[in-house]
Motif scaffolding. Structure first.
Motif, short mmCIF file in Angstrom:
data_model
loop_
_atom_site.label_atom_id
_atom_site.label_comp_id
_atom_site.label_asym_id
_atom_site.label_seq_id
_atom_site.Cartn_x
_atom_site.Cartn_y
_atom_site.Cartn_z
N THR A 256 0.85 -1.18 0.00
CA THR A 256 0.00 0.00 0.00
C THR A 256 0.89 1.24 0.00
N THR A 257 0.30 2.39 0.17
CA THR A 257 1.08 3.62 0.22
C THR A 257 1.16 4.13 1.65
N ARG A 258 2.08 5.05 1.88
CA ARG A 258 2.22 5.65 3.20
C ARG A 258 0.93 6.36 3.59
N ASP A 259 0.32 7.07 2.63
CA ASP A 259 -0.92 7.80 2.91
C ASP A 259 -2.04 6.86 3.34
N VAL A 260 -2.19 5.75 2.64
CA VAL A 260 -3.24 4.78 2.99
C VAL A 260 -2.96 4.20 4.37
N LEU A 261 -1.69 3.90 4.65
CA LEU A 261 -1.32 3.38 5.96
C LEU A 261 -1.70 4.37 7.05
N MET A 262 -1.42 5.64 6.83
CA MET A 262 -1.76 6.67 7.82
C MET A 262 -3.27 6.85 7.95
N ASP A 263 -4.00 6.64 6.85
CA ASP A 263 -5.46 6.70 6.92
C ASP A 263 -6.02 5.63 7.87
N TYR A 264 -5.40 4.47 7.90
CA TYR A 264 -5.85 3.40 8.80
C TYR A 264 -5.73 3.81 10.26
N GLU A 265 -4.80 4.71 10.55
CA GLU A 265 -4.64 5.16 11.93
C GLU A 265 -5.91 5.86 12.43
N GLY A 266 -6.68 6.44 11.53
CA GLY A 266 -7.91 7.13 11.90
C GLY A 266 -9.16 6.26 11.85
#
Length: 103
Positions: free
Chosen positions: A47-57
Motif C-alpha cells: 500500500t502507500t504511506r498515505d493509505v497506511l496513515m489513513d488506517y490510523e484514523g
C-alpha cells in the motif's frame, strides 16, 4: 468495523489481519538487518504511506497502526543514540520530535 460507505473496500478486513502482516514486516527486517521505516512498512503491506496513515484514523485499526509507528520510532531513537546520525534526527522530527533552544 467501518462499513466504508461509497468508498473503496478496506484492504485489511480487521486489525488482527493487519497486525499479522505488520509482524511479518518486523520479523523480516530483524532477519535481514533492514532498518524499520514507515515507508518500508507501507511497501511490505503493498500500500502507500498515505493509505497506511489513513488506517490510523479508522475505528478498530488505530491502535495497531500507532503501535507499529511507535516501534519504528523506537528503532530510530536507538540508532540515534548509537550513531548520532542526522538522518535519524530528521526521521524522528517526522514523528513530532523537536529541537529546543533554551535561553
Amino acid at each position: 468495523m467501518e462499513n466504508n460507505k461509497g468508498g473503496r473496500p478496506l484492504k485489511f478486513k480487521n486489525a488482527a489481519e493487519l497486525g499479522e502482516k505488520i509482524e511479518q514486516y518486523f520479523s523480516e527486517c530483524e532477519k535481514t538487518g533492514e532498518p524499520l521505516t514507515v515507508t518500508g512498512l507501507a511497501l511490505a503491506l503493498d500500500t502507500t504511506r498515505d493509505v497506511l496513515m489513513d488506517y490510523e484514523g479508522k475505528d478498530g485499526f488505530s491502535n495497531t497502526i500507532k503501535k507499529a509507528k511507535l516501534r519504528i520510532e523506537n528503532a530510530y531513537e536507538k540508532r540515534l543514540i548509537a550513531r548520532g546520525n542526522g538522518g535519524d534526527i530528521f526521521a524522528l522530527k517526522q514523528f513530532g520530535w523537536k529541537d529546543r533552544t533554551e535561553q
